[in-house]
Design an enzyme around this catalytic site. Structure first.
Site, PDB file in Angstrom:
ATOM      1  N   LYS A   1       0.176  -6.886  -2.082  1.00 35.82           N
ATOM      2  CA  LYS A   1      -0.784  -6.018  -1.400  1.00 35.82           C
ATOM      3  C   LYS A   1      -2.020  -5.799  -2.271  1.00 35.82           C
ATOM      4  O   LYS A   1      -1.906  -5.562  -3.475  1.00 35.82           O
ATOM      5  CB  LYS A   1      -0.115  -4.682  -1.049  1.00 35.82           C
TER       6      LYS A   1
ATOM      7  N   SER B   1      -1.905   1.003   5.645  1.00 38.42           N
ATOM      8  CA  SER B   1      -2.760   0.090   4.908  1.00 38.42           C
ATOM      9  C   SER B   1      -2.089  -1.233   4.560  1.00 38.42           C
ATOM     10  O   SER B   1      -2.735  -2.163   4.079  1.00 38.42           O
ATOM     11  CB  SER B   1      -3.247   0.762   3.623  1.00 38.42           C
TER      12      SER B   1
ATOM     13  N   SER C   1       1.415   4.311   5.438  1.00 45.76           N
ATOM     14  CA  SER C   1       0.750   3.027   5.218  1.00 45.76           C
ATOM     15  C   SER C   1       1.681   1.835   5.179  1.00 45.76           C
ATOM     16  O   SER C   1       1.242   0.696   5.345  1.00 45.76           O
ATOM     17  CB  SER C   1      -0.041   3.066   3.904  1.00 45.76           C
TER      18      SER C   1
END
Length: 483
Positions: free
Chosen positions: A93, A168, A192
């Protein structure tokens, strides 16, 4: 409802890419598949599929990756030790630092930033033998459950190019759902990790606070509500990655030793348990029509797996709890972003949500922050009392279905106006404020083919119990996860 076909014109994944991460790891160790075969298969799929969805960014040069794969194969031929993720291609990520690989945080401020050290969990993934091939796309600084930024652009939903992937960890969820990676890391403050998992029909797991060490960072004591965790196409794959991520680190003082192997723990199935179903909290949460029905059908599958549920409305001021979450988030995230806000050149590059967090943080007083922490403490006590009577708590993962990718956030949900960019994600705050483990389990699709998930929340440090219940539920699903 069975899983609909993705609306993207994607080529079918190869047999290699459809194998689970646990199966791939075993096939590599037993030399049934070479690392080069595995890595090349995933790179081929990424080349074909990623341009359609923009899930993986900062992809390394193919030749360099394959040279690393060949070196791994040579190591196996010498009978050298192979870690649990040996030879598996993984994209990290883009909120996590990766040595020698661009880490943008989704911000033009860091568009060309190349870190000189890994985040702690990234270092553990490397040491476990994984081959890091690139990054997964995120919203700027992880703010808002919609993955778009000025550096790489938007990530599209795995099922429908018109819809957002969530965030996210949107890039991670889409890459998983379309079989571009075997397993993925995510991170979660206000949903997220859970929300994009729900919106792309995969599993996601927010661990207990401290199980996965956070850092390195400038501040390691106060910023404690955001955690890293695994995402997977099945529960066992998540446990495989969590075993690597978790455990005490001396430079993360809030971390602790893991209680054993989560993957091995799943070898002993869950027997039974009771679930408290919070639903929409007696009407407090505005929820888009269709979501509660999908979750209640999933609770029926849980009952089939010996996890019956019953409705529960805790006696708590949920509006005060949300305001405590907003205050504590601003006190950590908003203050952390202030260094960019204070530089006029960088401030012009911040998206409105980041500026909102900073400017509200600057208005906070110490008594306000303490009062928010007191409310959080009261909620923690309430949770413990619930867990005296129930084994798990269930809530929808999201209050809306995936929305149009060009809509930054919904201004209204079920007829109620949203007063901030994240108010519609309020349902995610309850596990965060309790420091609880929470799994997203896929619950199916509405009549428009939009995916949804349900949160399964356990007592603090009860991570294995949550994973076991999720695995028992997974066995009842009438469809495969992914897209």
């Amino acid at each position: 409802m069975l899983r609909p076909q993705t609306k993207h014109a994607v080529q079918p994944a190869s047999d290699i890419c459809r194998l689970s991460a646990v199966e791939l790891a075993g096939a590599i160790r037993e030399r049934e598949l070479s690392v080069r075969e595995v890595v090349a298969a995933f790179l081929d799929l990424i080349e074909a599929v990623n341009p359609l969805v923009n899930a993986i960014v900062s992809l390394r040069d193919r030749a360099d990756i394959l040279r690393e794969a060949d070196a791994a194969d040579a190591s196996l031929s010498r009978a050298e030790a192979a870690g649990p993720l040996f030879g598996m291609p993984i994209a990290i990520k883009d909120l996590a630092s990766t040595t020698g690989l661009r880490t943008s945080f989704g911000s033009p401020i860091f568009a060309d930033f190349v870190p000189q050290e890994d985040d702690f969990f990234v270092e553990r993934i490397r040491n476990a033998g994984a081959i890091i091939i690139g990054k997964t796309n995120v919203p700027e600084f992880g703010l808002g459950s919609n993955t778009y930024n000025a550096v790489f652009g938007p990530t599209l939903n795995a099922f429908d190019p018109a819809l957002t992937a969530g965030g996210s960890s949107g890039g991670a969820a889409v890459a998983l759902a379309l079989d571009m990676v075997p397993v993925a890391d995510g991170s979660d403050f206000g949903g997220s990790l859970r929300n994009p998992a729900a919106w792309n029909n995969v599993f996601g797991f927010r661990p207990s606070q401290g199980l996965v060490p956070g850092g390195p960072d400038l501040e390691i004591f106060h910023a404690q509500m955001g955690v890293e965790g695994p995402m997977g196409r099945n529960v066992r794959d998540m446990a495989l990655l969590l075993d690597v991520q978790a455990g005490y680190h001396p430079h993360a003082p809030l971390s602790y030793e893991k209680p054993g192997s989560f993957l091995e723990g799943l070898g002993i199935p869950a027997t039974a348990g009771r679930i408290a179903w919070l639903g929409d909290l007696g009407g407090h949460l505005p929820i888009e029509p269709g979501i509660l029905g999908l979750c209640e059908a999933a609770l029926g599958r849980f009952a089939d797996a010996s996890f019956p549920s019953e409705p529960l409305l805790p006696d708590f001021d949920f509006e005060a709890l949300w305001q405590a979450f907003v205050t504590l988030r601003q006190a950590s995230s908003g203050c952390a972003l202030k260094t960019h806000y204070d530089d006029p050149a960088k401030r012009r590059l911040l998206k409105p949500e980041a500026i909102w967090e900073v400017e509200n943080a600057m208005r906070l007083t110490a008594p306000q922050i303490r009062a928010a922490s007191v409310t959080r403490t009261s909620w923690h006590r309430t949770l413990l009392s619930i867990f005296d009577r129930y084994d798990l708590i269930a809530l929808p993962t999201a209050q809306v279905f995936p929305f149009d990718v060009d809509t930054h956030w919904p201004r209204e949900v079920a007829g109620r106006a949203m007063d901030s960019y994240h108010r519609w994600m309020q349902v995610s705050a309850f596990a965060t404020l309790g420091g609880c483990p929470a799994a997203n389990v896929p619950v199916g699709f509405d009549d428009r083919g939009r995916p949804m998930g349900m949160q399964l929340i356990g007592r603090p440090r009860g991570d294995l119990a949550v994973l076991k219940a999720a695995a028992a539920y997974e066995a009842t699903l009438p469809w495969q996860t992914g897209a």
